[in-house]
Design a protein around this motif. Structure first.
Motif, PDB file in Angstrom:
ATOM      1  N   LYS A  35     -10.985 -13.270 -10.858  1.00 34.78           N
ATOM      2  CA  LYS A  35     -10.639 -13.330  -9.443  1.00 34.78           C
ATOM      3  C   LYS A  35      -9.352 -14.133  -9.293  1.00 34.78           C
ATOM      4  N   ILE A  36      -8.596 -13.799  -8.257  1.00 34.77           N
ATOM      5  CA  ILE A  36      -7.390 -14.563  -7.946  1.00 34.77           C
ATOM      6  C   ILE A  36      -7.631 -15.272  -6.622  1.00 34.77           C
ATOM      7  N   THR A  37      -7.477 -16.580  -6.620  1.00 32.82           N
ATOM      8  CA  THR A  37      -7.542 -17.333  -5.370  1.00 32.82           C
ATOM      9  C   THR A  37      -6.154 -17.315  -4.747  1.00 32.82           C
ATOM     10  N   PHE A  38      -6.080 -17.732  -3.494  1.00 38.02           N
ATOM     11  CA  PHE A  38      -4.765 -17.789  -2.856  1.00 38.02           C
ATOM     12  C   PHE A  38      -3.844 -18.753  -3.591  1.00 38.02           C
ATOM     13  N   LEU A  39      -4.379 -19.879  -4.044  1.00 39.48           N
ATOM     14  CA  LEU A  39      -3.549 -20.860  -4.761  1.00 39.48           C
ATOM     15  C   LEU A  39      -2.995 -20.265  -6.054  1.00 39.48           C
ATOM     16  N   GLU A  40      -3.815 -19.529  -6.801  1.00 37.98           N
ATOM     17  CA  GLU A  40      -3.330 -18.869  -8.018  1.00 37.98           C
ATOM     18  C   GLU A  40      -2.239 -17.859  -7.677  1.00 37.98           C
ATOM     19  N   PHE A  41      -2.490 -17.078  -6.638  1.00 36.67           N
ATOM     20  CA  PHE A  41      -1.552 -16.031  -6.222  1.00 36.67           C
ATOM     21  C   PHE A  41      -0.223 -16.635  -5.802  1.00 36.67           C
ATOM     22  N   GLU A  42      -0.298 -17.673  -4.985  1.00 34.48           N
ATOM     23  CA  GLU A  42       0.907 -18.337  -4.485  1.00 34.48           C
ATOM     24  C   GLU A  42       1.701 -18.969  -5.634  1.00 34.48           C
ATOM     25  N   ALA A  43       0.995 -19.643  -6.547  1.00 31.00           N
ATOM     26  CA  ALA A  43       1.666 -20.284  -7.684  1.00 31.00           C
ATOM     27  C   ALA A  43       2.319 -19.239  -8.585  1.00 31.00           C
ATOM     28  N   PHE A  44       1.638 -18.124  -8.796  1.00 33.01           N
ATOM     29  CA  PHE A  44       2.169 -17.067  -9.653  1.00 33.01           C
ATOM     30  C   PHE A  44       3.424 -16.452  -9.033  1.00 33.01           C
ATOM     31  N   LEU A  45       3.386 -16.236  -7.729  1.00 31.53           N
ATOM     32  CA  LEU A  45       4.530 -15.610  -7.049  1.00 31.53           C
ATOM     33  C   LEU A  45       5.682 -16.576  -6.824  1.00 31.53           C
ATOM     34  N   ALA A  46       5.479 -17.860  -7.091  1.00 31.66           N
ATOM     35  CA  ALA A  46       6.568 -18.833  -6.948  1.00 31.66           C
ATOM     36  C   ALA A  46       7.662 -18.582  -7.986  1.00 31.66           C
ATOM     37  N   ASP A  47       7.316 -17.942  -9.077  1.00 29.40           N
ATOM     38  CA  ASP A  47       8.297 -17.589 -10.109  1.00 29.40           C
ATOM     39  C   ASP A  47       9.109 -16.391  -9.608  1.00 29.40           C
ATOM     40  N   LEU A  69      -5.148  -7.912   0.835  1.00 25.79           N
ATOM     41  CA  LEU A  69      -5.867  -7.529  -0.380  1.00 25.79           C
ATOM     42  C   LEU A  69      -7.283  -8.103  -0.411  1.00 25.79           C
ATOM     43  N   ASP A  70      -7.472  -9.254   0.219  1.00 28.71           N
ATOM     44  CA  ASP A  70      -8.753  -9.961   0.200  1.00 28.71           C
ATOM     45  C   ASP A  70      -9.764  -9.295   1.128  1.00 28.71           C
ATOM     46  N   ASP A  71     -11.020  -9.231   0.682  1.00 32.18           N
ATOM     47  CA  ASP A  71     -12.064  -8.639   1.519  1.00 32.18           C
ATOM     48  C   ASP A  71     -12.722  -9.670   2.431  1.00 32.18           C
ATOM     49  N   GLY A  72     -12.187 -10.893   2.427  1.00 33.54           N
ATOM     50  CA  GLY A  72     -12.692 -11.920   3.323  1.00 33.54           C
ATOM     51  C   GLY A  72     -13.405 -13.067   2.638  1.00 33.54           C
ATOM     52  N   ASP A  73     -13.574 -12.992   1.318  1.00 33.21           N
ATOM     53  CA  ASP A  73     -14.286 -14.067   0.620  1.00 33.21           C
ATOM     54  C   ASP A  73     -13.364 -15.124   0.027  1.00 33.21           C
ATOM     55  N   GLY A  74     -12.062 -15.002   0.275  1.00 32.82           N
ATOM     56  CA  GLY A  74     -11.117 -16.019  -0.179  1.00 32.82           C
ATOM     57  C   GLY A  74     -10.566 -15.801  -1.577  1.00 32.82           C
ATOM     58  N   CYS A  75     -10.979 -14.723  -2.222  1.00 34.03           N
ATOM     59  CA  CYS A  75     -10.413 -14.406  -3.534  1.00 34.03           C
ATOM     60  C   CYS A  75     -10.315 -12.885  -3.660  1.00 34.03           C
ATOM     61  N   VAL A  76      -9.478 -12.463  -4.599  1.00 32.85           N
ATOM     62  CA  VAL A  76      -9.224 -11.042  -4.796  1.00 32.85           C
ATOM     63  C   VAL A  76      -9.664 -10.670  -6.203  1.00 32.85           C
ATOM     64  N   THR A  77     -10.521  -9.648  -6.297  1.00 33.56           N
ATOM     65  CA  THR A  77     -10.939  -9.148  -7.604  1.00 33.56           C
ATOM     66  C   THR A  77      -9.916  -8.122  -8.087  1.00 33.56           C
ATOM     67  N   ALA A  78     -10.024  -7.724  -9.333  1.00 35.41           N
ATOM     68  CA  ALA A  78      -9.110  -6.726  -9.887  1.00 35.41           C
ATOM     69  C   ALA A  78      -9.203  -5.421  -9.091  1.00 35.41           C
ATOM     70  N   GLU A  79     -10.421  -5.037  -8.758  1.00 33.01           N
ATOM     71  CA  GLU A  79     -10.619  -3.800  -7.996  1.00 33.01           C
ATOM     72  C   GLU A  79      -9.966  -3.885  -6.624  1.00 33.01           C
ATOM     73  N   GLU A  80     -10.165  -5.003  -5.923  1.00 33.40           N
ATOM     74  CA  GLU A  80      -9.542  -5.189  -4.613  1.00 33.40           C
ATOM     75  C   GLU A  80      -8.020  -5.165  -4.730  1.00 33.40           C
ATOM     76  N   PHE A  81      -7.513  -5.804  -5.780  1.00 35.44           N
ATOM     77  CA  PHE A  81      -6.071  -5.879  -5.952  1.00 35.44           C
ATOM     78  C   PHE A  81      -5.472  -4.496  -6.170  1.00 35.44           C
ATOM     79  N   VAL A  82      -6.035  -3.755  -7.107  1.00 36.97           N
ATOM     80  CA  VAL A  82      -5.486  -2.432  -7.431  1.00 36.97           C
ATOM     81  C   VAL A  82      -5.653  -1.475  -6.252  1.00 36.97           C
ATOM     82  N   GLU A  83      -6.848  -1.397  -5.688  1.00 40.56           N
ATOM     83  CA  GLU A  83      -7.070  -0.490  -4.558  1.00 40.56           C
ATOM     84  C   GLU A  83      -6.205  -0.866  -3.361  1.00 40.56           C
ATOM     85  N   GLY A  84      -6.123  -2.151  -3.064  1.00 44.45           N
ATOM     86  CA  GLY A  84      -5.317  -2.607  -1.932  1.00 44.45           C
ATOM     87  C   GLY A  84      -3.837  -2.348  -2.132  1.00 44.45           C
TER      88      GLY A  84
END
Length: 132
Positions: free
Chosen positions: A40-52, A76-91
């Motif tokens: 799963k990707i949390t918002f903090l992981e996502f934000e830190a990754f995209l900072a590059d 991309l998030d379904d409301g639970d605060g994290c994004v799974t691989a399936e949510e990410f790809v489908e979204g």
């Protein structure tokens, strides 16, 4: 007629191949962003990754806008605060190209229908209020 059918079949296979390759790139991106390795990707992981800047540029090559990180994550998030691989790809697939345009048209249609219902409800309420 047979030639046209063969061309159509070839185009369908090519589009399916492109979609599969796109999904594979998205999945690769997801796994790189999942720094905790929990699937799963949390918002903090996502934000830190995209900072590059290289990462956000790569995301742009996938036709996704990384400039509004919070909005992108929320879509991309379904409301639970994290994004799974399936949510990410489908979204991400939905946010790209024709699918995105169709979604906008669909939302506009739904909004228009909802707006009409709200107007009718408002008129009904006004009638109820103004009746003696």
């Amino acid at each position: 007629l047979a030639v046209a059918a063969n061309d159509a079949d070839m185009m369908i296979r090519e589009k399916a191949r492109e979609k599969k390759a796109y999904a594979a790139k998205l999945l690769e991106f997801f796994h790189a962003a999942d720094t905790s390795g929990d699937g799963k990707i949390t918002f903090l992981e996502f934000e830190a990754f995209l900072a590059d800047p290289r990462v956000s540029t790569y995301l742009s090559t996938l036709e996704l806008d990384a400039h509004e990180t919070e909005n992108l994550f929320a879509m991309l998030d379904d409301g639970d605060g994290c994004v799974t691989a399936e949510e990410f790809v489908e979204g991400a697939v939905r946010l790209k190209g024709v699918a995105r345009s169709q979604d906008v048209v669909s939302i506009m249609h739904d909004f228009s229908q909802l707006h009409k219902k709200v107007d009718r409800l408002q008129l009904s309420l006004q009638d109820l209020i103004t009746k003696p």
